[in-house]
Design a protein around this motif. Structure first.
Motif, PDB file in Angstrom:
ATOM      1  N   PRO B 157     -14.324 -10.726 -28.378  1.00 29.52           N
ATOM      2  CA  PRO B 157     -15.197 -11.175 -29.464  1.00 29.52           C
ATOM      3  C   PRO B 157     -14.847 -12.597 -29.881  1.00 29.52           C
ATOM      4  O   PRO B 157     -13.698 -13.017 -29.780  1.00 29.52           O
ATOM      5  N   PRO B 158     -15.835 -13.350 -30.337  1.00 25.09           N
ATOM      6  CA  PRO B 158     -15.515 -14.650 -30.920  1.00 25.09           C
ATOM      7  C   PRO B 158     -14.820 -14.429 -32.265  1.00 25.09           C
ATOM      8  O   PRO B 158     -15.283 -13.637 -33.068  1.00 25.09           O
ATOM      9  N   VAL B 159     -13.680 -15.041 -32.457  1.00 25.77           N
ATOM     10  CA  VAL B 159     -12.946 -14.890 -33.717  1.00 25.77           C
ATOM     11  C   VAL B 159     -12.673 -16.270 -34.292  1.00 25.77           C
ATOM     12  O   VAL B 159     -12.052 -17.101 -33.635  1.00 25.77           O
ATOM     13  N   THR B 160     -13.174 -16.524 -35.476  1.00 23.85           N
ATOM     14  CA  THR B 160     -12.982 -17.823 -36.113  1.00 23.85           C
ATOM     15  C   THR B 160     -12.465 -17.635 -37.521  1.00 23.85           C
ATOM     16  O   THR B 160     -12.977 -16.799 -38.262  1.00 23.85           O
ATOM     17  N   ASP B 161     -11.465 -18.385 -37.860  1.00 25.20           N
ATOM     18  CA  ASP B 161     -11.018 -18.373 -39.253  1.00 25.20           C
ATOM     19  C   ASP B 161     -11.889 -19.345 -40.043  1.00 25.20           C
ATOM     20  O   ASP B 161     -12.120 -20.462 -39.609  1.00 25.20           O
ATOM     21  N   LEU B 162     -12.372 -18.879 -41.184  1.00 19.72           N
ATOM     22  CA  LEU B 162     -13.242 -19.736 -42.004  1.00 19.72           C
ATOM     23  C   LEU B 162     -12.602 -20.004 -43.363  1.00 19.72           C
ATOM     24  O   LEU B 162     -13.287 -20.099 -44.375  1.00 19.72           O
ATOM     25  N   THR B 163     -11.273 -20.110 -43.373  1.00 22.14           N
ATOM     26  CA  THR B 163     -10.567 -20.355 -44.632  1.00 22.14           C
ATOM     27  C   THR B 163     -11.053 -21.646 -45.294  1.00 22.14           C
ATOM     28  O   THR B 163     -11.308 -21.692 -46.496  1.00 22.14           O
ATOM     29  N   ALA B 164     -11.203 -22.668 -44.475  1.00 18.84           N
ATOM     30  CA  ALA B 164     -11.616 -23.961 -45.014  1.00 18.84           C
ATOM     31  C   ALA B 164     -12.985 -23.878 -45.682  1.00 18.84           C
ATOM     32  O   ALA B 164     -13.281 -24.610 -46.616  1.00 18.84           O
ATOM     33  N   GLU B 165     -13.809 -22.954 -45.187  1.00 12.01           N
ATOM     34  CA  GLU B 165     -15.156 -22.817 -45.735  1.00 12.01           C
ATOM     35  C   GLU B 165     -15.205 -21.805 -46.887  1.00 12.01           C
ATOM     36  O   GLU B 165     -16.274 -21.514 -47.418  1.00 12.01           O
TER      37      GLU B 165
END
Ligand SMILES: [Zn+2]
Lengths: 190, 249
Positions: B157-165
Motif C-alpha cells: 500500500p502507499p503509505v505517507t505521513d501527513l504530519t506536516a499537513e
C-alpha cells in the motif's frame, strides 16, 4: 432475526462461558490487561461468526475463537513465545519413557507422592506459566476445563494424538520439576 | 502389554479417554508391575495437584459489561448490511470452523463490494475503536509501517505521513472486509482517528456520505480502492482525501 435478537441469542450462548474464555486467554497471554483485550476482540469475532455456529458445544466453539485470537495477538506482540514452543515438540518434555529414577518395588507408600501433595500454589502456577503455550493450553483445557481429548483437538486444531503427547509431555515435565523442587525444599528444611 | 506401551497410554488412561479393552489390559499390567504403578501413581498425584491448585482466572466484572456494550454498538453499525454481505455466510457451505475460516482469510481479488460495503467500512471503523485495536504496528514512520504489510499481504500500500499537513500517521493494521484482509492505515487529526482502508481493484467512487455519526469517502486510483472513515467533519475529511490522493500513485 433482528439485530437485537441476534445480540440476545449470542449473549445467551456466549456469556455463560466468559470465565472459560478469560481463563484460557489469561493463561495464554499471562497478563490481565492483555487477556481483557483479547477476550473482547474474540467475543466481537464470535458475534460476527454467529451464523456459522452449527450447534454442538458452545464452549468449545467459543474457546476455538478465543484461542485463535490469542495466537494472533501473541504472533503480533510476542512472536518469540509462539515460535519457541515448537522446539519442544520432540525434545526435553519427553514423557514416553519410564522415570529413570526408578526404584525397586516399594514396601510402603511412595514418599514422593506425599511431597507432591504439599502444594505451593505460586510455584505450581509459575511452572505452568513457563510451559510453551502449545503445552500450557492443553493442560489448562484438560485440567481446568475438563474437556475431552477430542474437544481439545478441535479447539487447538491438532490431531488427538498430538493432544495426548503434548499433555503427557507437559505433565511429565511438571511432575519432574515439581518433585525436584519439593525434594530440595524438604532437604533444606524449608 | 509391555512397560513402554503402558507408559505411552498412562495419560489417556488417567483421563478416562481409552477404549474399555485397553483399560482392562493396562489394569492387568499395573497389578503385576511396581515400576509402572509408581509412574502411574505419581502422575495421578501430580494431576490432582494441578486440578486443585492451578489458578482459575475468572473474568473481571467489568468485562461482561464491556462486551455487552461492544455488541450493541457493533450490532447497530452492522444492522442494514447483514443480509447482503453476510448472506453467503449463513448458507454455511464453506464453514468448517471459525478458526479455519479466520486462518484462511487472505487477500483475494477482487476487494469487497456490493450494497453493504459502506456499512461494513463503518462497522470496521467502530470495531477498531471499541476493541482497542486501532493499530497492529504503531508508528508515525512510513518506512516502518509500509514494510510491515509486506509478507502479510501480496500488495504494497502507499503509505505517507501527513504530519506536516496536520494529519499525522499513527500506524497500520490488517483488517477484514467481507472476509478479506485489507490494509487499514490510521491517521489522526485534532484527536479524531481516521481509518484509511486500502485494497486492490477499482470501484466507482462514492461522494462523501454520513452514517451513524461517521463520515465516509471512497475513491479509486492507480488500481487501488481507498476509503476513509472518521468522525471528523466533512470538510476536513475531504481535505484528508485530497492529500492522500495527491501523494498516492
Ligand atoms: Zn510395567
Amino acid at each position: 432475526m433482528t439485530e437485537q435478537a441476534r445480540v440476545r441469542r449470542f449473549e445467551q450462548l456466549a456469556v455463560p462461558h466468559l470465565d472459560a474464555a478469560y481463563n484460557l486467554a489469561r493463561w495464554l497471554t499471562r497478563n490481565d490487561a492483555d487477556a481483557d483485550d483479547v477476550v473482547q476482540e474474540a467475543f466481537l469475532r464470535a458475534f460476527r461468526f454467529l451464523d456459522g455456529f452449527r450447534g454442538g458445544s458452545e464452549r468449545a466453539w467459543l474457546l476455538t475463537i478465543v484461542r485463535h485470537t490469542c495466537y494472533s495477538w501473541l504472533q503480533q506482540n510476542r512472536p518469540a513465545e509462539v515460535v519457541a514452543g515448537y522446539d519442544l515438540e520432540a525434545g526435553d518434555l519427553d514423557a514416553a519413557s519410564l522415570d529413570p529414577s526408578f526404584r525397586p518395588p516399594l514396601a510402603g507408600p511412595d514418599p514422593e507422592i506425599a511431597l507432591l501433595h504439599q502444594a505451593d500454589e505460586d510455584l505450581l502456577n509459575e511452572m505452568i506459566a513457563e510451559l510453551p503455550p502449545q503445552f500450557r493450553e492443553v493442560v489448562i483445557l484438560r485440567e481446568l476445563e475438563d474437556l475431552s481429548y477430542k474437544e481439545i483437538a478441535e479447539i487447538a486444531a491438532i490431531p488427538i494424538g498430538t493432544v495426548m503427547s503434548r499433555l503427557a509431555r507437559a505433565r511429565k515435565a511438571l511432575q519432574r520439576a515439581w518433585a525436584r523442587r519439593r525434594t530440595e525444599e524438604a532437604r533444606h528444611g524449608v | 502389554m509391555g512397560c513402554d506401551a503402558v507408559a505411552a497410554e498412562v495419560h489417556p488412561y488417567l483421563d478416562d479417554q481409552l477404549e474399555p479393552d485397553r483399560v482392562g489390559r493396562i489394569q492387568e499390567h499395573l497389578r503385576g508391575c511396581a515400576a509402572c504403578t509408581q509412574l502411574y501413581e505419581r502422575q495421578r498425584a501430580m494431576n490432582s495437584v494441578i486440578r486443585q491448585h492451578a489458578h482459575y482466572y475468572t473474568a473481571p466484572k467489568h468485562l461482561a459489561r464491556s462486551i455487552r456494550s461492544n455488541l450493541r454498538t457493533l450490532a447497530e453499525a452492522e444492522r442494514p448490511r447483514r443480509r447482503n454481505a453476510w448472506g453467503w455466510f449463513a448458507s454455511g457451505a464453506a464453514f468448517a470452523s471459525a478458526a479455519t475460516l479466520a486462518v484462511s482469510l487472505s487477500l483475494l481479488q477482487p476487494g469487497p463490494r456490493g450494497g453493504g460495503l459502506e456499512q461494513e467500512l463503518i462497522a470496521a471503523h467502530v470495531r477498531s475503536l471499541m476493541a482497542n485495536h486501532l493499530t497492529d504496528v504503531a508508528s508515525s514512520d512510513q518506512h516502518t509501517v509500509k514494510p510491515w504489510f509486506s509478507g502479510k499481504l501480496d500488495m504494497s500500500p502507499p503509505v505517507t505521513d501527513l504530519t506536516a499537513e496536520g494529519y499525522p500517521l499513527v500506524g497500520g493494521r490488517l483488517d477484514y472486509l467481507d472476509q478479506r484482509a485489507v490494509v487499514a492505515l490510521v491517521y489522526r487529526h485534532n484527536q479524531h482517528p481516521i481509518n484509511l482502508f486500502v485494497w486492490p481493484g477499482d470501484a466507482a467512487a462514492t461522494p462523501l456520505l454520513a452514517r451513524q455519526g461517521y463520515n465516509l469517502v471512497r475513491w479509486s486510483q492507480g488500481g487501488m480502492t481507498f476509503a476513509a472513515v472518521s468522525d471528523l467533519n466533512p470538510a476536513d475529511l475531504q481535505d484528508f482525501q485530497k492529500l492522500i490522493a495527491r501523494s498516492a500513485p
